[in-house]
Motif scaffolding. Structure first.
Motif, PDB file in Angstrom:
ATOM      1  N   ASN A  33       0.816  -1.215   0.000  1.00 57.44           N
ATOM      2  CA  ASN A  33       0.000   0.000   0.000  1.00 57.44           C
ATOM      3  C   ASN A  33       0.850   1.265   0.000  1.00 57.44           C
ATOM      4  O   ASN A  33       0.440   2.306  -0.508  1.00 57.44           O
ATOM      5  CB  ASN A  33      -0.994   0.002   1.161  1.00 57.44           C
ATOM      6  N   GLY A  71      -5.129   2.099   1.139  1.00 59.31           N
ATOM      7  CA  GLY A  71      -4.370   3.005   0.300  1.00 59.31           C
ATOM      8  C   GLY A  71      -5.251   3.713  -0.697  1.00 59.31           C
ATOM      9  O   GLY A  71      -6.475   3.799  -0.521  1.00 59.31           O
ATOM     10  N   ARG A  82      -5.865  -3.849   0.901  1.00 60.25           N
ATOM     11  CA  ARG A  82      -4.816  -2.852   1.087  1.00 60.25           C
ATOM     12  C   ARG A  82      -5.381  -1.473   1.408  1.00 60.25           C
ATOM     13  O   ARG A  82      -6.157  -0.918   0.636  1.00 60.25           O
ATOM     14  CB  ARG A  82      -3.942  -2.758  -0.173  1.00 60.25           C
TER      15      ARG A  82
END
Length: 293
Positions: free
Chosen positions: A46, A273, A271
């Motif tokens: 990420n 992000g 993830r």
């Protein structure tokens, strides 16, 4: 004779002075190095995704084996796995900064600092708020504050639209399958994915469980309407579906019998992000199916 000695001494002093300046120059450059000339090694997928999303991908000197997005990241040299990166390989890349967000041991981070490498360890909460905080901290460190705030604003707008749309749809009792067989793993109530399920209007049947673990007995008892799945490591979606559908007690679940097994991409969903807002919408589509227009 004295005149020649003085000339020789002057030449020696000039040589020594130049040598000292040239030796000190790399150290001075590193000390005064700005964000635009940093060499960064990412220790988390990420983090890699965030740097590219901020327009700072060119600062990356290395990555982990799992840093596979965007595609340009795969061209970078790898330092190994998330859980066991190679300290020797990392140091050989001569980075100024290493950024991690999870799974990297304290011993590894301490070793990097001892080697003179700056460490930015981002231990953000597994929440959507934590995602924005992670992006903001990386943006500040690489002098991309404006880009970071614009990215966060775009994500917040997309999240708001997804949540408001999901609120109008019927709630479903959902089980998020991470792994099954000898060890049953799911998005329990203390996970980031469980929060996402709630945001898209799903009822997580494993909400009361913790630490990604769930028993087969509880799964059978709570018998979900829908099972959201990710392909197991090294398997295709078809292979995972076939094994799940023919293995007891999973084959006896109502969702399995009715064909309510929906796959999502594990990397995108898990993830924290810049793709988290996109992941939320993907999860909403998986949960609501045809109702999500």
């Amino acid at each position: 004779m004295l005149k020649h000695r003085r000339s020789l001494l002057l030449v020696l002093l000039v040589i020594v002075g130049l040598s000292t300046i040239l030796t000190a120059q790399p150290l001075m450059e590193k000390k005064n190095q700005g964000p635009d000339t940093l060499r960064i090694v990412s220790l988390s997928p990420n983090v890699t995704e965030t740097l590219f999303a901020l327009g700072a991908g060119d600062l990356l000197a290395g990555r982990t084996d799992y840093c596979n997005y965007p595609q340009e990241a795969e061209k970078l040299p790898s330092i190994g796995t998330l859980y066991n990166p190679s300290l020797e390989k990392l140091i050989s890349l001569q980075p100024d900064l290493a950024i991690s967000s999870a799974f990297v041991s304290d011993e590894m981070l301490q070793s990097l600092e001892k080697a003179g490498i700056e460490v930015l360890a981002l231990n953000e909460q597994e929440t959507f708020a934590g995602t924005y905080s992670l992006i903001r901290k990386i943006a500040q460190r690489v002098n991309k504050v404006k880009e970071g705030e614009l990215l966060i604003l775009e994500m917040q707008n997309q999240v708001k639209e997804t949540v408001e749309k999901a609120r109008l749809l019927e709630k479903k009792r959902v089980y998020f399958m991470v792994d099954f067989g000898s060890f049953d793993s799911t998005a329990t109530g203390d996970t980031y994915i469980s929060e996402m399920l709630h945001m898209v209007g799903a009822i997580n049947i494993a909400q009361d469980a913790t630490r990604w673990t769930y028993s087969k007995e509880l799964l059978v008892t709570n018998d979900p309407d829908l099972i959201v799945m990710t392909a197991r490591w090294g398997e295709s979606e078809e292979e995972t579906r076939a094994e799940f559908s023919t293995t007891k007690p999973y084959s006896d679940l109502r969702a399995t019998k009715e064909g309510n097994l929906v796959f999502v991409d594990s990397d995108t969903i898990s993830r924290q992000g810049p793709r988290s807002a996109e992941a939320l919408e993907l999860l909403a589509k998986a949960v609501h199916g045809k109702d999500w227009l």
